[in-house]
Each structure stands twice: as structure tokens, then as C-alpha cells.
Design a protein around this motif. Structure first.
Motif, PDB file in Angstrom:
ATOM      1  N   GLY A  63     -16.699 -13.635 -16.639  1.00 25.93           N
ATOM      2  CA  GLY A  63     -18.230 -14.268 -16.240  1.00 25.93           C
ATOM      3  C   GLY A  63     -18.275 -15.481 -16.839  1.00 25.93           C
ATOM      4  O   GLY A  63     -18.575 -16.626 -16.033  1.00 25.93           O
ATOM      5  N   GLY A  64     -17.826 -15.879 -18.084  1.00 22.30           N
ATOM      6  CA  GLY A  64     -18.110 -17.123 -18.759  1.00 22.30           C
ATOM      7  C   GLY A  64     -17.323 -18.151 -18.176  1.00 22.30           C
ATOM      8  O   GLY A  64     -17.729 -19.080 -17.854  1.00 22.30           O
ATOM      9  N   TRP A  65     -16.038 -17.545 -17.646  1.00 19.17           N
ATOM     10  CA  TRP A  65     -14.975 -18.669 -17.220  1.00 19.17           C
ATOM     11  C   TRP A  65     -15.624 -18.981 -15.716  1.00 19.17           C
ATOM     12  O   TRP A  65     -15.309 -20.098 -15.716  1.00 19.17           O
ATOM     13  N   ALA A  66     -15.968 -18.124 -14.972  1.00 16.90           N
ATOM     14  CA  ALA A  66     -16.535 -18.248 -13.727  1.00 16.90           C
ATOM     15  C   ALA A  66     -17.550 -19.281 -13.692  1.00 16.90           C
ATOM     16  O   ALA A  66     -17.705 -20.134 -12.904  1.00 16.90           O
ATOM     17  N   LEU A  67     -18.483 -19.163 -14.644  1.00 17.00           N
ATOM     18  CA  LEU A  67     -19.726 -19.970 -14.813  1.00 17.00           C
ATOM     19  C   LEU A  67     -19.305 -21.337 -15.388  1.00 17.00           C
ATOM     20  O   LEU A  67     -19.844 -22.245 -14.458  1.00 17.00           O
ATOM     21  N   VAL A  68     -18.641 -21.616 -16.289  1.00 15.78           N
ATOM     22  CA  VAL A  68     -17.977 -22.817 -16.674  1.00 15.78           C
ATOM     23  C   VAL A  68     -17.441 -23.387 -15.438  1.00 15.78           C
ATOM     24  O   VAL A  68     -17.478 -24.646 -15.200  1.00 15.78           O
ATOM     25  N   ALA A  69     -16.359 -22.787 -14.612  1.00 12.60           N
ATOM     26  CA  ALA A  69     -15.752 -23.327 -13.692  1.00 12.60           C
ATOM     27  C   ALA A  69     -16.561 -23.678 -12.518  1.00 12.60           C
ATOM     28  O   ALA A  69     -16.358 -24.872 -11.881  1.00 12.60           O
ATOM     29  N   LEU A  70     -17.674 -22.949 -12.212  1.00 11.16           N
ATOM     30  CA  LEU A  70     -18.721 -23.218 -11.108  1.00 11.16           C
ATOM     31  C   LEU A  70     -19.231 -24.361 -11.531  1.00 11.16           C
ATOM     32  O   LEU A  70     -19.683 -25.363 -10.591  1.00 11.16           O
TER      33      LEU A  70
END
Length: 119
Positions: A63-70
Motif C-alpha cells: 500500500g505504501g509503495w502504491a501511494l508513493v508510486a501514484l
């Protein structure tokens, strides 16, 4: 428990949203692959409900990776990304909430070799 049920519902809402309104983000991804990913996310949430710290950690990292990527991924922010970021941020808030963290915490089991009655 209600937070984990909410997380599962948010996983499926994310799938529904990205396949309809936010379809531009999924042009090259088949529906079956994305549904399989949602099933995996649901399975991880069920493992969190069963007190798996590994599943909790995986969901936090993904979830953190997805937020940072977005958030940092592009120079422009299309309007259809805002609900996706809000859904993922809500899931992260639920995962990091004291209720879920307390749920996955295991009580310490005393070491039998140091018990008061052993010789």
C-alpha cells in the motif's frame, strides 16, 4: 473486524472503479489479472484478520509503495487518480490504526524454562 471488512470492500471498490471510471490507468491489464490481484489482496486481509503479522506487513509495504508510486509517479495528476489515492490512503489508515495493530499483536508467552515452578 469492521476495519478489516472495510478494507476488503475497499479492495473490490478499487477494482470496480479502475475498471469503469478510471479505465485509462488499466488499458493494458486484462480484467482477469486485476481480479486475481484483488483476490490476493482479499486473502492477505483475511490473513490479517487471523493475526498474521507477515500479511499485515505485506499489505503495509504494498500500500505504501502504491501511494508513493501514484503521488510521485508523474508530473501531471489526472482527476481519476484522486479517488484511487484516497482509497489506498484509507486502507493504509485502517492498517495502521491502533485497533488493527492491537488485533495482530500476540501476547507474550512466558518461556517454560524460566517458569517459577521449574527446577
Amino acid at each position: 473486524m469492521p476495519l478489516l471488512v472495510t478494507m476488503v470492500l475497499l479492495d473490490w471498490l478499487l477494482l470496480l472503479y479502475t475498471r469503469t471510471v478510471g479505465a485509462a490507468i488499466n488499458e493494458g491489464i486484462p480484467v482477469a489479472e486485476q481480479a486475481f490481484g484483488t483476490l490476493i489482496a482479499t486473502g492477505l486481509t483475511l490473513l490479517v484478520w487471523r493475526r498474521s503479522r507477515i500479511a499485515w506487513g505485506l499489505k503495509v509495504v504494498l500500500g505504501g509503495w502504491a501511494l508513493v508510486a501514484l503521488v510521485l509517479g508523474g508530473d501531471t495528476w489526472p482527476a481519476y487518480l484522486v479517488p484511487i489515492v484516497l482509497i489506498i490512503a484509507t486502507q493504509m489508515a485502517a492498517l495502521l490504526s491502533p485497533a488493527v495493530r492491537k488485533h495482530i499483536a500476540r501476547p507474550r508467552v512466558p518461556d517454560p524454562s524460566h517458569a517459577s515452578g521449574s527446577a
